[in-house]
Design a protein around this motif. Structure first.
Motif, PDB file in Angstrom:
ATOM      1  N   MET A   4      -1.228 -62.247  83.892  1.00  0.00           N
ATOM      2  CA  MET A   4      -0.239 -62.223  83.024  1.00  0.00           C
ATOM      3  C   MET A   4       0.804 -63.476  83.242  1.00  0.00           C
ATOM      4  SD  MET A   4       0.986 -59.987  80.785  1.00  0.00           S
ATOM      5  CE  MET A   4       1.100 -58.303  81.442  1.00  0.00           C
ATOM      6  N   THR A  36      -9.877 -65.081  76.831  1.00  0.00           N
ATOM      7  CA  THR A  36      -9.075 -64.744  75.757  1.00  0.00           C
ATOM      8  C   THR A  36      -7.662 -64.827  75.847  1.00  0.00           C
ATOM      9  OG1 THR A  36     -11.039 -63.447  74.787  1.00  0.00           O
ATOM     10  CG2 THR A  36      -9.092 -63.032  73.884  1.00  0.00           C
ATOM     11  N   PHE A  38      -3.755 -63.755  74.602  1.00  0.00           N
ATOM     12  CA  PHE A  38      -3.121 -63.113  73.718  1.00  0.00           C
ATOM     13  C   PHE A  38      -1.369 -63.146  73.916  1.00  0.00           C
ATOM     14  CE2 PHE A  38      -1.019 -58.941  72.725  1.00  0.00           C
ATOM     15  CZ  PHE A  38      -1.443 -58.763  71.654  1.00  0.00           C
ATOM     16  N   ILE A  39      -0.797 -63.480  73.059  1.00  0.00           N
ATOM     17  CA  ILE A  39       0.792 -63.520  73.333  1.00  0.00           C
ATOM     18  C   ILE A  39       1.238 -62.333  72.730  1.00  0.00           C
ATOM     19  CG2 ILE A  39       0.995 -64.532  70.900  1.00  0.00           C
ATOM     20  CD1 ILE A  39       3.251 -66.379  72.462  1.00  0.00           C
ATOM     21  N   ARG A  40       2.412 -61.623  73.501  1.00  0.00           N
ATOM     22  CA  ARG A  40       2.928 -60.400  73.516  1.00  0.00           C
ATOM     23  C   ARG A  40       4.045 -60.455  72.659  1.00  0.00           C
ATOM     24  NH1 ARG A  40       3.743 -57.475  78.768  1.00  0.00           N
ATOM     25  NH2 ARG A  40       3.278 -55.490  77.408  1.00  0.00           N
ATOM     26  N   HIS A  41       4.123 -61.153  71.464  1.00  0.00           N
ATOM     27  CA  HIS A  41       5.162 -61.216  70.704  1.00  0.00           C
ATOM     28  C   HIS A  41       4.804 -61.637  69.244  1.00  0.00           C
ATOM     29  CE1 HIS A  41       7.574 -62.170  74.402  1.00  0.00           C
ATOM     30  NE2 HIS A  41       6.412 -62.830  74.756  1.00  0.00           N
ATOM     31  N   ASP A  95      -1.907 -67.839  65.141  1.00  0.00           N
ATOM     32  CA  ASP A  95      -2.721 -66.859  65.994  1.00  0.00           C
ATOM     33  C   ASP A  95      -1.886 -66.320  66.945  1.00  0.00           C
ATOM     34  OD1 ASP A  95      -5.289 -67.567  64.843  1.00  0.00           O
ATOM     35  OD2 ASP A  95      -5.275 -69.383  65.822  1.00  0.00           O
ATOM     36  N   THR A  96      -2.074 -64.785  67.181  1.00  0.00           N
ATOM     37  CA  THR A  96      -1.655 -63.820  68.416  1.00  0.00           C
ATOM     38  C   THR A  96      -2.904 -63.920  69.427  1.00  0.00           C
ATOM     39  OG1 THR A  96      -0.326 -62.653  66.833  1.00  0.00           O
ATOM     40  CG2 THR A  96      -1.083 -61.423  68.809  1.00  0.00           C
ATOM     41  N   SER A  97      -4.117 -64.041  69.012  1.00  0.00           N
ATOM     42  CA  SER A  97      -5.131 -64.296  70.026  1.00  0.00           C
ATOM     43  C   SER A  97      -6.074 -65.396  69.619  1.00  0.00           C
ATOM     44  CB  SER A  97      -6.038 -62.814  70.298  1.00  0.00           C
ATOM     45  OG  SER A  97      -6.594 -62.545  69.164  1.00  0.00           O
ATOM     46  N   ILE A  98      -6.453 -65.829  70.899  1.00  0.00           N
ATOM     47  CA  ILE A  98      -7.635 -67.057  70.780  1.00  0.00           C
ATOM     48  C   ILE A  98      -8.527 -66.998  71.753  1.00  0.00           C
ATOM     49  CG2 ILE A  98      -7.913 -69.545  70.968  1.00  0.00           C
ATOM     50  CD1 ILE A  98      -5.316 -70.094  69.902  1.00  0.00           C
ATOM     51  N   ALA A  99      -9.888 -67.153  71.673  1.00  0.00           N
ATOM     52  CA  ALA A  99     -10.928 -66.970  72.511  1.00  0.00           C
ATOM     53  C   ALA A  99     -11.413 -68.249  72.690  1.00  0.00           C
ATOM     54  CB  ALA A  99     -12.073 -65.999  71.976  1.00  0.00           C
ATOM     55  N   VAL A 130      -1.006 -63.016  77.978  1.00  0.00           N
ATOM     56  CA  VAL A 130      -2.071 -62.143  78.763  1.00  0.00           C
ATOM     57  C   VAL A 130      -3.292 -63.021  78.523  1.00  0.00           C
ATOM     58  CG1 VAL A 130      -3.206 -59.881  79.149  1.00  0.00           C
ATOM     59  CG2 VAL A 130      -0.816 -60.041  78.070  1.00  0.00           C
ATOM     60  N   HIS A 132      -7.287 -63.163  79.463  1.00  0.00           N
ATOM     61  CA  HIS A 132      -8.611 -62.291  79.919  1.00  0.00           C
ATOM     62  C   HIS A 132      -9.576 -63.122  80.141  1.00  0.00           C
ATOM     63  CE1 HIS A 132     -12.051 -59.904  79.084  1.00  0.00           C
ATOM     64  NE2 HIS A 132     -11.346 -58.834  79.888  1.00  0.00           N
TER      65      HIS A 132
END
Lengths: 135, 135, 135
Positions: A4, A36, A38-41, A95-99, A130, A132
């Protein structure tokens, strides 16, 4: 592995976080895999953009703000101020998530790619991402 | 498993790459998993769109070009020509990475879904995509 | 682990699916990992948005519909009706896949984040989402 990260932000715009993500990949110590983010907003987002010339990021921010202006009379969700509703729309468009694949122990980014946290609000001080790392 | 693909492109627009990705999945030989695509550029992007009627892709390209026109007098990042800054904006609005589950040894795409590389510049000849296959 | 979900929809707009996804994560029974969602359509999409105040989602839908109007005279892909072409454009601007880390056995969503299926057509009754859970 999951880490985190708390990312300090200083107003609207693109804040580069490539080094922070690369440090997590180095810590993971794997040669090949997938990273990966991930933004928590819902009022800030992630994007991969040109990392060389800052004019590209300024023009991007400027275009977005013209498309999603503050003070649009059709907004009803205005309780937190004029930057509230535009920030949700801008987040939905990006984007909220990007890999990003990991190759030879490093993020497999192209030469001109940087990873950015895109802050859409005016007065936030930090955001949580976050990370991963998987095989 | 990671494979690097070089995709030939012929001008702006959507270039279907479903078969190229499916070939990597077949090579991996797994029944169930996740296939993640990552494009190593900031002036081209990825998208999943209707693969049946080409008019949908033409209208999509046309809408996008009206929203993000060339020769906008507010652009300052113009050193590489009029298609430079619009290409970064279009890339930010679409996808740099896409993850597609693998089921029964194949990409779990819907009936009308195709995977496309969306070229935003006029004169590039090829682009690089990283394909990661995980469990 | 992969699960195929059928999500009932009732017209255009954002339909919350957080509980459906959380149930798959609970079933998987892993403490740490990655949950990837993939929607098998090109006229509906996925997004993560504020789950508290419904006015944010209404304003988001309204902004999007103004940017991508029905009955645009430049559309040529109109065979399925006026909501057909806008639905493909809206899907391209939002997400076909989203990855959410799993932490302590739960989706690592922020406090105000909900997961939504964004229906762009007027008369669909259900949509299919593939959920992949990996380590």
């Amino acid at each position: 592995m999951i880490r985190m990260l708390t990312i300090p932000v200083t107003g609207q715009g693109l804040h580069e976080i490539t080094d922070r993500i690369a440090a997590v990949v180095a810590e993971a110590g794997i040669q090949e895999g997938l990273c990966t983010l991930f933004i928590r907003h819902t009022s800030a987002s992630l994007t991969i953009q040109e990392n060389a010339d800052p004019s590209a990021r300024r023009d991007l921010e400027s275009w977005m703000t013209r498309q999603v202006p503050e003070h649009d009379p059709l907004y009803t969700h205005t309780i937190e101020g004029p930057d509230d509703m535009p920030s949700h729309i801008k987040a939905a468009l990006t984007d909220t998530s990007i890999a990003i694949p990991i190759l030879d122990g490093r993020l497999a980014l192209g030469t001109w790619q940087g990873v950015f946290l895109w802050e859409h609000r005016t007065s936030r001080k930090s955001r949580e991402i976050v990370v991963h790392i998987g095989a």
